[in-house]
Design a protein around this motif. Structure first.
Motif, mmCIF file in Angstrom:
data_model
loop_
_atom_site.group_PDB
_atom_site.id
_atom_site.type_symbol
_atom_site.label_atom_id
_atom_site.label_comp_id
_atom_site.label_asym_id
_atom_site.label_seq_id
_atom_site.Cartn_x
_atom_site.Cartn_y
_atom_site.Cartn_z
ATOM 1 N N MET A 33 -41.573 -17.554 13.340
ATOM 2 C CA MET A 33 -41.082 -18.094 12.097
ATOM 3 C C MET A 33 -40.555 -16.974 11.184
ATOM 4 N N VAL A 34 -41.282 -15.885 11.089
ATOM 5 C CA VAL A 34 -40.864 -14.765 10.240
ATOM 6 C C VAL A 34 -39.574 -14.155 10.767
ATOM 7 N N GLU A 35 -39.521 -13.969 12.085
ATOM 8 C CA GLU A 35 -38.325 -13.381 12.686
ATOM 9 C C GLU A 35 -37.103 -14.265 12.436
ATOM 10 N N LYS A 36 -37.268 -15.553 12.584
ATOM 11 C CA LYS A 36 -36.160 -16.489 12.386
ATOM 12 C C LYS A 36 -35.662 -16.435 10.942
ATOM 13 N N LYS A 37 -36.584 -16.418 9.986
ATOM 14 C CA LYS A 37 -36.204 -16.364 8.559
ATOM 15 C C LYS A 37 -35.496 -15.056 8.232
ATOM 16 N N SER A 38 -36.043 -13.934 8.720
ATOM 17 C CA SER A 38 -35.434 -12.644 8.386
ATOM 18 C C SER A 38 -34.045 -12.518 9.000
ATOM 19 N N LYS A 39 -33.872 -13.024 10.209
ATOM 20 C CA LYS A 39 -32.557 -12.945 10.853
ATOM 21 C C LYS A 39 -31.539 -13.840 10.156
ATOM 22 N N SER A 40 -31.988 -14.980 9.636
ATOM 23 C CA SER A 40 -31.049 -15.885 8.978
ATOM 24 C C SER A 40 -30.626 -15.350 7.610
ATOM 25 N N ARG A 41 -31.445 -14.539 6.987
ATOM 26 C CA ARG A 41 -31.128 -14.046 5.638
ATOM 27 C C ARG A 41 -30.616 -12.613 5.620
ATOM 28 N N MET A 42 -30.967 -11.825 6.607
ATOM 29 C CA MET A 42 -30.572 -10.415 6.626
ATOM 30 C C MET A 42 -30.015 -10.050 7.991
ATOM 31 N N HIS A 43 -29.025 -10.762 8.427
ATOM 32 C CA HIS A 43 -28.498 -10.604 9.785
ATOM 33 C C HIS A 43 -28.069 -9.170 10.101
ATOM 34 N N LEU A 44 -27.354 -8.526 9.195
ATOM 35 C CA LEU A 44 -26.866 -7.170 9.480
ATOM 36 C C LEU A 44 -27.994 -6.157 9.617
ATOM 37 N N LEU A 45 -29.071 -6.345 8.873
ATOM 38 C CA LEU A 45 -30.198 -5.416 8.938
ATOM 39 C C LEU A 45 -31.115 -5.677 10.123
ATOM 40 N N THR A 46 -31.129 -6.903 10.619
ATOM 41 C CA THR A 46 -32.084 -7.263 11.668
ATOM 42 C C THR A 46 -31.456 -7.434 13.044
ATOM 43 N N GLU A 47 -30.168 -7.182 13.164
ATOM 44 C CA GLU A 47 -29.508 -7.330 14.462
ATOM 45 C C GLU A 47 -30.131 -6.373 15.484
ATOM 46 N N GLY A 48 -30.587 -6.889 16.597
ATOM 47 C CA GLY A 48 -31.195 -6.085 17.645
ATOM 48 C C GLY A 48 -32.662 -5.763 17.413
ATOM 49 N N VAL A 49 -33.245 -6.298 16.346
ATOM 50 C CA VAL A 49 -34.648 -6.035 16.020
ATOM 51 C C VAL A 49 -35.498 -7.207 16.492
ATOM 52 N N ALA A 50 -36.642 -6.915 17.091
ATOM 53 C CA ALA A 50 -37.555 -7.966 17.526
ATOM 54 C C ALA A 50 -38.934 -7.702 16.931
ATOM 55 N N ILE A 51 -39.608 -8.746 16.513
ATOM 56 C CA ILE A 51 -40.977 -8.631 16.032
ATOM 57 C C ILE A 51 -41.879 -8.930 17.215
ATOM 58 N N VAL A 52 -42.698 -7.951 17.573
ATOM 59 C CA VAL A 52 -43.581 -8.082 18.742
ATOM 60 C C VAL A 52 -45.020 -7.799 18.323
#
Length: 51
Positions: free
Chosen positions: A1-20
């Motif tokens: 859920m956190v990963e989905k929210k962060s990617k939808s709001r900060m796409h350029l900063l989170t591209e290629g980032v995964a929460i593990v």
């Protein structure tokens, strides 16, 4: 859920980032607390021996 929210709001900063999950599992908080209390001589020893 956190990963989905962060990617939808900060796409350029989170591209290629995964929460593990943390590699230390449930010991993350304990390890962080110990690091705050660790005497400097322990740190020097650890750095010299590179475990």
């Amino acid at each position: 859920m956190v990963e989905k929210k962060s990617k939808s709001r900060m796409h350029l900063l989170t591209e290629g980032v995964a929460i593990v999950p943390a590699g230390l599992g449930n010991l993350v908080a304990d390890t962080g607390a110990l690091a705050q209390l660790m005497p400097p001589e322990w740190v020097r020893e650890w750095r010299d021996s590179e475990p």
